[in-house]
Design a protein around this motif. Structure first.
Motif, PDB file in Angstrom:
ATOM      1  N   TYR A 426       2.993  11.414  -1.568  1.00  0.00           N
ATOM      2  CA  TYR A 426       1.706  11.695  -0.925  1.00  0.00           C
ATOM      3  C   TYR A 426       0.735  10.530  -1.136  1.00  0.00           C
ATOM      4  O   TYR A 426      -0.004  10.131  -0.222  1.00  0.00           O
ATOM      5  N   GLU A 427       0.722  10.012  -2.356  1.00  0.00           N
ATOM      6  CA  GLU A 427      -0.198   8.921  -2.679  1.00  0.00           C
ATOM      7  C   GLU A 427       0.057   7.703  -1.797  1.00  0.00           C
ATOM      8  O   GLU A 427      -0.890   7.093  -1.271  1.00  0.00           O
ATOM      9  N   ALA A 428       1.336   7.361  -1.605  1.00  0.00           N
ATOM     10  CA  ALA A 428       1.677   6.205  -0.772  1.00  0.00           C
ATOM     11  C   ALA A 428       1.224   6.413   0.674  1.00  0.00           C
ATOM     12  O   ALA A 428       0.692   5.491   1.316  1.00  0.00           O
ATOM     13  N   LEU A 429       1.413   7.630   1.195  1.00  0.00           N
ATOM     14  CA  LEU A 429       1.030   7.905   2.587  1.00  0.00           C
ATOM     15  C   LEU A 429      -0.491   7.878   2.776  1.00  0.00           C
ATOM     16  O   LEU A 429      -1.002   7.317   3.754  1.00  0.00           O
ATOM     17  N   VAL A 430      -1.211   8.509   1.858  1.00  0.00           N
ATOM     18  CA  VAL A 430      -2.680   8.529   1.955  1.00  0.00           C
ATOM     19  C   VAL A 430      -3.226   7.107   1.902  1.00  0.00           C
ATOM     20  O   VAL A 430      -4.104   6.729   2.700  1.00  0.00           O
ATOM     21  N   LYS A 431      -2.741   6.317   0.974  1.00  0.00           N
ATOM     22  CA  LYS A 431      -3.206   4.938   0.853  1.00  0.00           C
ATOM     23  C   LYS A 431      -2.853   4.136   2.112  1.00  0.00           C
ATOM     24  O   LYS A 431      -3.649   3.330   2.599  1.00  0.00           O
ATOM     25  N   GLY A 432      -1.647   4.394   2.669  1.00  0.00           N
ATOM     26  CA  GLY A 432      -1.240   3.697   3.887  1.00  0.00           C
ATOM     27  C   GLY A 432      -2.136   4.040   5.071  1.00  0.00           C
ATOM     28  O   GLY A 432      -2.541   3.157   5.837  1.00  0.00           O
ATOM     29  N   LEU A 433      -2.450   5.327   5.211  1.00  0.00           N
ATOM     30  CA  LEU A 433      -3.327   5.753   6.308  1.00  0.00           C
ATOM     31  C   LEU A 433      -4.739   5.191   6.141  1.00  0.00           C
ATOM     32  O   LEU A 433      -5.386   4.788   7.116  1.00  0.00           O
ATOM     33  N   CYS A 434      -5.237   5.176   4.896  1.00  0.00           N
ATOM     34  CA  CYS A 434      -6.559   4.612   4.634  1.00  0.00           C
ATOM     35  C   CYS A 434      -6.580   3.115   4.961  1.00  0.00           C
ATOM     36  O   CYS A 434      -7.553   2.601   5.538  1.00  0.00           O
ATOM     37  N   ASN A 435      -5.534   2.400   4.609  1.00  0.00           N
ATOM     38  CA  ASN A 435      -5.475   0.963   4.898  1.00  0.00           C
ATOM     39  C   ASN A 435      -5.494   0.688   6.395  1.00  0.00           C
ATOM     40  O   ASN A 435      -6.005  -0.344   6.840  1.00  0.00           O
ATOM     41  N   GLU A 436      -4.955   1.632   7.183  1.00  0.00           N
ATOM     42  CA  GLU A 436      -4.946   1.475   8.637  1.00  0.00           C
ATOM     43  C   GLU A 436      -6.197   2.063   9.281  1.00  0.00           C
ATOM     44  O   GLU A 436      -6.332   2.057  10.507  1.00  0.00           O
ATOM     45  N   GLY A 437      -7.099   2.625   8.455  1.00  0.00           N
ATOM     46  CA  GLY A 437      -8.344   3.170   8.984  1.00  0.00           C
ATOM     47  C   GLY A 437      -8.196   4.508   9.664  1.00  0.00           C
ATOM     48  O   GLY A 437      -9.107   4.955  10.375  1.00  0.00           O
ATOM     49  N   ARG A 438      -7.092   5.209   9.427  1.00  0.00           N
ATOM     50  CA  ARG A 438      -6.838   6.513  10.062  1.00  0.00           C
ATOM     51  C   ARG A 438      -7.351   7.610   9.107  1.00  0.00           C
ATOM     52  O   ARG A 438      -6.595   8.347   8.474  1.00  0.00           O
ATOM     53  N   MET A 439      -8.658   7.703   9.009  1.00  0.00           N
ATOM     54  CA  MET A 439      -9.286   8.512   7.986  1.00  0.00           C
ATOM     55  C   MET A 439      -9.073  10.026   8.183  1.00  0.00           C
ATOM     56  O   MET A 439      -8.887  10.767   7.215  1.00  0.00           O
TER      57      MET A 439
END
Length: 493
Positions: A426-439
């Protein structure tokens, strides 16, 4: 040999045409004994000569009060050449409550069923005898001795019933299935003391139970005693008696020592097996290879592999999985691929574990493309991945900026296998989405994460804070900083 040796037991004399089992023990008057003999003869005649539908009704009308255990036993002995009929008679008396069965009657029918090779039914009667005796005389000491009382009665009635030696194996197996290990050990000791041995498969079952409940060392001591390998067993050897361990005996120890983490002991058992001229099986090789893999000693693993092939042993999926997993663990994915190709060409079907090893191997060297191909093949074959494999795949793909593909893998795993990632996934996915700006997607996933019992940590807060700062939303970023600090202070207090 076993049948002859049973004559050493203090058992009843060899029967004549009709010889009551324990009449002398009860000092029955002559008239009473004669009446009993007449009853037995009449019941046997009805059972053997009447039609199936009428015999039971006639018996019930003639003997509405049923039979005592001695009468039942003598009737059953007269039916020993028709074990199926004896079994039906026993079940009829049970269902109609026409006999208050005791250890004598249970032992008699057990012997008759055993000599007729109705092993399952005989074992079921033994279990019933043990349970019934425990209910009649409850108490911890009695519970421990009940199987020994059954054993004693089986011994006394053995010759009269013309039984088969494996009846004692059935008793030991019944004890083991009821987790009565100590009585099982005592019964084997009493048999061995008279030069009689249970089957090696029965001894293996007992050793396995001791391994599981008391550890490999306790089981090894029992093994040395039961297979007459210690000095104290020389008396039995002088009688010309000895049972030899087989490959399954050694496999039990190798697995148990391996599971307990004693790799050196696994090797010692292997050498002992070879010294006793016992040929290892493919399973034996698997256990020893696993032990070498645990040490990262792939050189010796491959030597064992060559030895197997030289003996013209065909490796099974377990053998392949062990060597593929070991090679992947040390990062030699090229050799692992070679064995996987050999496995496929040999017609050995891969398993979920095979794919797990390869995926982890590719992930460890950062080859996301190959890992994804193996994962998709695994998904296509319907193999359910482990949680750790799913997390590893998600983390690798997010590290390679493939967040969309990682989300797709997650959703497919949830739909098909009801499988969810652990905290790191979950942590990897949340961080990945945040890095792409998909808040918005990141917030939904973070809420799902909390719903699964994983609270947001500093890594999650940091990813959201950095993303909002990049968007120029300092107000939300500052609110998240305060919330994070508050949570941290609460955890420290």
């Amino acid at each position: 040999m076993a049948v002859q040796l049973l004559k050493r037991f203090p058992i009843a004399a060899h029967p004549r045409k009709f010889s009551p089992i324990f009449f002398s023990s009860y000092s029955s008057p002559p008239d009473e004994a004669s009446a009993t003999q007449s009853l037995v003869a009449n019941v046997v005649s009805i059972l053997t000569h009447n039609r199936s539908k009428s015999r039971w009704n006639q018996l019930h009308s003639l003997y509405p009060n049923g039979f005592d255990p001695i009468e039942f036993s003598e009737i059953t002995v007269q039916l020993k050449n028709n074990p199926h009929l004896a079994l039906r008679f026993f079940l009829w008396t049970q269902n109609k409550s026409l006999c208050n069965h005791n250890l004598l009657s249970y032992s008699t029918i057990t012997h008759i069923l055993a000599r007729g090779r109705l092993k399952t039914h005989a074992q079921n009667v033994i279990k019933t005898a043990i349970r019934a005796s425990e209910l009649k005389e409850p108490g911890e000491d009695y519970l421990k001795s009940t199987p020994l009382k059954v054993f004693e009665t089986l011994v006394k009635t053995y010759r009269h019933c013309g039984s088969a030696p494996f009846v004692f194996d059935l008793l030991i197996k019944s004890c083991l299935e009821s987790r009565k290990i100590d009585p099982s050990i005592e019964i084997v000791r009493m048999l061995l003391s008279r030069g009689i041995s249970p089957k090696v498969s029965t001894l293996n079952s007992l050793i396995y139970r001791v391994c599981r409940s008391r550890g490999a060392e306790a089981a090894y001591a029992i093994y040395r005693e039961f297979f007459l390998l210690d000095e104290g067993s020389q008396q039995n050897l002088k009688r010309g008696f000895r049972v030899s361990p087989n490959v399954h005996t050694y496999n039990v120890f190798m697995v148990c020592y391996y599971q307990e983490g004693f790799v050196e002991k696994v090797k010692e058992i292997w050498h002992e097996m070879v010294e006793h001229n016992c040929a290892p099986s493919a399973y034996s090789y698997s256990v020893l290879m696993s032990a070498f893999c645990e040490e990262g000693n792939m050189e010796d693993v491959e030597k064992l592999w060559v030895e197997m092939r030289n003996k013209e042993m065909k490796p099974d999926v377990m053998n392949y999985n062990i060597i593929i997993g070991g090679l992947c663990k040390i990062g030699d994915i090229v050799r692992a691929e070679e064995f996987f190709r050999e496995m496929t060409l040999s017609g050995v079907e891969s398993a979920a574990t095979t794919h797990e090893h390869l995926i982890k191997g590719y992930c460890n060297i950062g080859d996301v493309k190959s890992a994804l191909l193996v994962y998709k093949d695994m998904y296509r074959k319907g193999f359910r991945p482990e949680d750790s494999t799913l997390d590893l795949m998600i983390k690798l793909m997010c590290d390679k900026d493939k967040v969309h593909e990682a989300l797709e893998i997650l959703r497919n795993a949830m739909d098909k296998f009801d499988l969810f990632p652990k905290e790191k996934g979950y942590e990897a996915l949340v961080k990945g989405l945040c890095n792409e700006g998909r808040m918005e997607e990141a917030l939904k996933l973070q809420a799902e994460m909390v719903g699964k019992g994983f609270q947001p940590n500093s890594e999650i807060y940091g990813a959201f804070i950095d993303a909002y700062v990049r968007q120029g939303n300092e107000e939300v970023a500052e609110a998240l900083r305060k919330e994070m600090l508050q949570i941290q202070s609460q955890s420290l207090s």
